[in-house]
Design an enzyme around this catalytic site. Structure first.
Site, PDB file in Angstrom:
ATOM      1  N   ARG A  10       0.833  -1.208   0.000  1.00 54.02           N
ATOM      2  CA  ARG A  10       0.000   0.000   0.000  1.00 54.02           C
ATOM      3  C   ARG A  10       0.871   1.262   0.000  1.00 54.02           C
ATOM      4  O   ARG A  10       0.990   1.948  -1.007  1.00 54.02           O
ATOM      5  CB  ARG A  10      -0.949  -0.009   1.220  1.00 54.02           C
ATOM      6  CG  ARG A  10      -2.101   1.002   1.126  1.00 54.02           C
ATOM      7  CD  ARG A  10      -1.738   2.416   1.533  1.00 54.02           C
ATOM      8  NE  ARG A  10      -1.286   2.509   2.921  1.00 54.02           N
ATOM      9  CZ  ARG A  10      -0.833   3.642   3.449  1.00 54.02           C
ATOM     10  NH1 ARG A  10      -0.740   4.740   2.719  1.00 54.02           N
ATOM     11  NH2 ARG A  10      -0.420   3.674   4.711  1.00 54.02           N
ATOM     12  N   ASP A  11       1.503   1.555   1.097  1.00 51.90           N
ATOM     13  CA  ASP A  11       2.300   2.775   1.222  1.00 51.90           C
ATOM     14  C   ASP A  11       3.481   2.768   0.258  1.00 51.90           C
ATOM     15  O   ASP A  11       3.896   3.807  -0.243  1.00 51.90           O
ATOM     16  CB  ASP A  11       2.777   2.914   2.665  1.00 51.90           C
ATOM     17  CG  ASP A  11       3.362   4.275   2.961  1.00 51.90           C
ATOM     18  OD1 ASP A  11       3.005   5.239   2.268  1.00 51.90           O
ATOM     19  OD2 ASP A  11       4.185   4.384   3.891  1.00 51.90           O
ATOM     20  N   HIS A  23       6.755   4.193  12.504  1.00 55.76           N
ATOM     21  CA  HIS A  23       6.753   4.117  11.038  1.00 55.76           C
ATOM     22  C   HIS A  23       7.786   5.131  10.539  1.00 55.76           C
ATOM     23  O   HIS A  23       7.495   6.327  10.460  1.00 55.76           O
ATOM     24  CB  HIS A  23       5.341   4.464  10.542  1.00 55.76           C
ATOM     25  CG  HIS A  23       5.158   4.396   9.065  1.00 55.76           C
ATOM     26  ND1 HIS A  23       4.222   3.578   8.477  1.00 55.76           N
ATOM     27  CD2 HIS A  23       5.748   5.058   8.041  1.00 55.76           C
ATOM     28  CE1 HIS A  23       4.239   3.737   7.164  1.00 55.76           C
ATOM     29  NE2 HIS A  23       5.166   4.647   6.885  1.00 55.76           N
ATOM     30  N   HIS A  35      10.715   6.692   7.850  1.00 54.14           N
ATOM     31  CA  HIS A  35      11.317   6.807   6.525  1.00 54.14           C
ATOM     32  C   HIS A  35      12.810   7.066   6.713  1.00 54.14           C
ATOM     33  O   HIS A  35      13.244   7.493   7.775  1.00 54.14           O
ATOM     34  CB  HIS A  35      10.652   7.930   5.725  1.00 54.14           C
ATOM     35  CG  HIS A  35       9.282   7.568   5.231  1.00 54.14           C
ATOM     36  ND1 HIS A  35       8.860   7.798   3.940  1.00 54.14           N
ATOM     37  CD2 HIS A  35       8.224   6.985   5.857  1.00 54.14           C
ATOM     38  CE1 HIS A  35       7.615   7.377   3.781  1.00 54.14           C
ATOM     39  NE2 HIS A  35       7.212   6.884   4.936  1.00 54.14           N
ATOM     40  N   CYS A  84       7.344  10.123   0.169  1.00 54.78           N
ATOM     41  CA  CYS A  84       6.293  11.107   0.415  1.00 54.78           C
ATOM     42  C   CYS A  84       6.281  12.127  -0.715  1.00 54.78           C
ATOM     43  O   CYS A  84       7.236  12.895  -0.866  1.00 54.78           O
ATOM     44  CB  CYS A  84       6.521  11.808   1.755  1.00 54.78           C
ATOM     45  SG  CYS A  84       5.320  13.117   2.093  1.00 54.78           S
ATOM     46  N   ASN A  94      10.167   4.109   2.782  1.00 55.77           N
ATOM     47  CA  ASN A  94      10.073   3.542   4.117  1.00 55.77           C
ATOM     48  C   ASN A  94      11.346   2.769   4.437  1.00 55.77           C
ATOM     49  O   ASN A  94      12.064   2.321   3.547  1.00 55.77           O
ATOM     50  CB  ASN A  94       8.895   2.568   4.175  1.00 55.77           C
ATOM     51  CG  ASN A  94       7.565   3.253   3.988  1.00 55.77           C
ATOM     52  OD1 ASN A  94       7.044   3.894   4.893  1.00 55.77           O
ATOM     53  ND2 ASN A  94       6.992   3.123   2.792  1.00 55.77           N
TER      54      ASN A  94
END
Length: 301
Positions: A15-16, A208, A210, A241, A250
């Site tokens: 997803r991300d 979470h 990055h 992002c 990530n």
């Protein structure tokens, strides 16, 4: 200092990691990626996002992805991101039992990302939370910009704590704290967690990170020192992002697993299998696997 003996990894690559890819990724590739991740031992996988194709074209096949995995087994937790009650209804129709909602600690970021204030975003979640509670659906809450914002700079930990507390009180059973632009350092992480943990239980707190400045693993270690046992990551370091110039993906799941193995912390993931999966999806995307552990292990093979 006593570190946890077991950590849950939440794989967000499908997803991300994939949502901002410019080239279209086939549904078949996504399904195979999710299956490969599950085969490597990952028990929590965020599959997709139930959003309009106009806003996130890469997630246009969310119904097909959800229907392929949701409700099929109790051995894995397959979740999806939903923006509103309509998204939750769609996810439930496909058998999804776990969803996530998304806001931020930064007013500027929230306005630019979802066209709402933080308060408005929280109000949008109220019908989602009521419906989820009625049907026994587990809800996770994401708090972006927990350490810094591309528009407002470093984030005040009390603001992160305020948003986290609001999500917890609404009924989110887990709060994932995101360093969206990857500017965090271990000391900032420690201070942020100290503020959040005054209101949110440790066992309901996830991180979470990055890796824009190469600090993600150091920040994870700092989180482990604070007792955090849930870590988000993306295979091959996928993601980024779009609102933050220079923000890399990530933290790579392969690198996190290597760290945890070195610390003697169980996570249930077969690293060799995972590296294979990371190399496979990187090949499909026409890029190198950005996980340092994957590069080293692949070169040594």
């Amino acid at each position: 200092m006593t570190l946890p003996t077991h950590v849950e990894l939440v794989e967000v690559g499908p997803r991300d990691g994939l949502q901002n890819e410019s080239s279209t990724i086939t549904t078949e590739t996504k399904l195979e990626l999710i299956q490969r991740l599950a085969n490597s031992g990952l028990e929590r996988i965020e599959m997709t996002s139930v959003v309009s194709p106009r806003w996130v074209p890469q997630m246009a096949d969310h119904e097909a992805v959800m229907s392929s995995f949701a409700g099929k087994t109790s051995a894995r937790r397959y979740s999806v991101l939903v923006p509103n009650r309509q998204g939750l209804e769609s996810a439930m129709a496909q058998g999804v039992r776990e969803v996530a909602v998304f806001t931020a600690a930064s007013e500027s970021f929230t306005q630019r990302n979802i066209n709402a204030s933080i308060e408005q975003s929280l109000r949008r979640f109220e019908p989602v939370m009521r419906m989820a509670d009625e049907h026994g659906i587990n809800v996770r809450g994401y708090v972006s910009c927990a350490l810094g914002c591309p528009y407002e700079g470093q984030m005040d930990a009390t603001r992160v704590a305020d948003v986290s507390r609001a999500l917890w009180q609404m009924g989110c059973r887990e709060i994932s704290l995101g360093d969206t632009i990857g500017i965090g350092t271990p000391l900032a992480v420690k201070r942020m967690l100290e503020a959040v943990l005054r209101d949110v239980p440790l066992e309901a707190t996830a991180v979470h990170f990055h890796d824009t400045y190469g600090q993600a693993l150091a920040n994870i270690y700092a989180s482990l020192q604070e007792g955090v046992t849930v870590i988000d990551s993306a295979v091959a370091g996928l993601g980024g992002c779009p609102y933050a110039t220079g923000a890399s993906g990530n933290v790579a799941t392969e690198d996190v697993v290597y760290l945890l193995n070195g610390l003697g912390i169980e996570c249930g993931v077969d690293l060799a299998n995972l590296v294979e999966t990371g190399n496979w999806i990187a090949h499909h995307l026409g890029r190198d696997n950005s996980a340092k552990a994957a590069r080293a292990l692949t070169s040594a093979a």
